[in-house]
Design a protein around this motif. Sequence first.
Motif, PDB file in Angstrom:
ATOM      1  N   ASP A 178       0.829  -1.206   0.000  1.00 43.32           N
ATOM      2  CA  ASP A 178       0.000   0.000   0.000  1.00 43.32           C
ATOM      3  C   ASP A 178       0.865   1.259   0.000  1.00 43.32           C
ATOM      4  O   ASP A 178       0.562   2.231  -0.704  1.00 43.32           O
ATOM      5  CB  ASP A 178      -0.939   0.022   1.208  1.00 43.32           C
ATOM      6  N   THR A 179       1.954   1.242   0.759  1.00 42.31           N
ATOM      7  CA  THR A 179       2.859   2.395   0.799  1.00 42.31           C
ATOM      8  C   THR A 179       3.481   2.625  -0.575  1.00 42.31           C
ATOM      9  O   THR A 179       3.513   3.751  -1.083  1.00 42.31           O
ATOM     10  CB  THR A 179       3.952   2.189   1.863  1.00 42.31           C
ATOM     11  N   THR A 239       2.323   1.629  -3.435  1.00 36.09           N
ATOM     12  CA  THR A 239       1.256   1.991  -4.363  1.00 36.09           C
ATOM     13  C   THR A 239       0.922   3.475  -4.254  1.00 36.09           C
ATOM     14  O   THR A 239       0.769   4.162  -5.266  1.00 36.09           O
ATOM     15  CB  THR A 239      -0.003   1.132  -4.112  1.00 36.09           C
ATOM     16  N   GLN A 240       0.798   3.967  -3.026  1.00 31.95           N
ATOM     17  CA  GLN A 240       0.489   5.383  -2.832  1.00 31.95           C
ATOM     18  C   GLN A 240       1.592   6.282  -3.377  1.00 31.95           C
ATOM     19  O   GLN A 240       1.323   7.310  -4.000  1.00 31.95           O
ATOM     20  CB  GLN A 240       0.227   5.684  -1.353  1.00 31.95           C
ATOM     21  N   GLN A 242       0.949   8.877  -6.434  1.00 33.47           N
ATOM     22  CA  GLN A 242       1.222  10.315  -6.306  1.00 33.47           C
ATOM     23  C   GLN A 242       2.181  10.789  -7.398  1.00 33.47           C
ATOM     24  O   GLN A 242       2.001  11.856  -7.974  1.00 33.47           O
ATOM     25  CB  GLN A 242       1.757  10.647  -4.911  1.00 33.47           C
TER      26      GLN A 242
END
Length: 174
Positions: free
Chosen positions: A156-157, A159-160, A164
């Motif tokens: 998730d980290t 991916t974010q 961005q």
Amino acid sequence: MGKVPALQTEHGYLSETDVILAYLEDVQPMPTLYPRDAFARAKANKIIKMVELYIEMPAHQTLAAMFGGASLADYQRETIRPMMERGLAALRRLAQFSPWVCGEQFTYADIYLYRSLGVISSAAGKIYDWDALAEVPGLKEWQARVAQRPLTRAIDTETQTALQAFLKQMNIAQ
């Protein structure tokens, strides 16, 4: 074809989620992420396909409106939500969330559904002001359980961070 997801292997590239999942299960069979029982495995694949075709695919039709400033045609606005509602109703009937989508074993169905929820909830919220995940009892609690897995947090980290960077590159305000 320029598709996402894609997987580079020593033999070449693969695309299409179901193809990639089957390949990964064959080359990395432990831990198994498909049930060994034939019917249980078919049910996991059924959930994956149902989420793909009847919830995620309609949600993907809203991406240009969500990020590109385009507007949805009336027929899209009128058909996307009902399609997603039917898919969510099917998920409500099929999923167990006890504790995982198919029961006791964490499977590819959990991974696929978790990864799909981003576009599903974004499309529903931004286009329809609708909390689609509330349509399926247990879904939000399940999502929170998956999100707490160490590997999920790491992905998730990443991916974010990638999202961005992509949005910045495309000059899309978040």
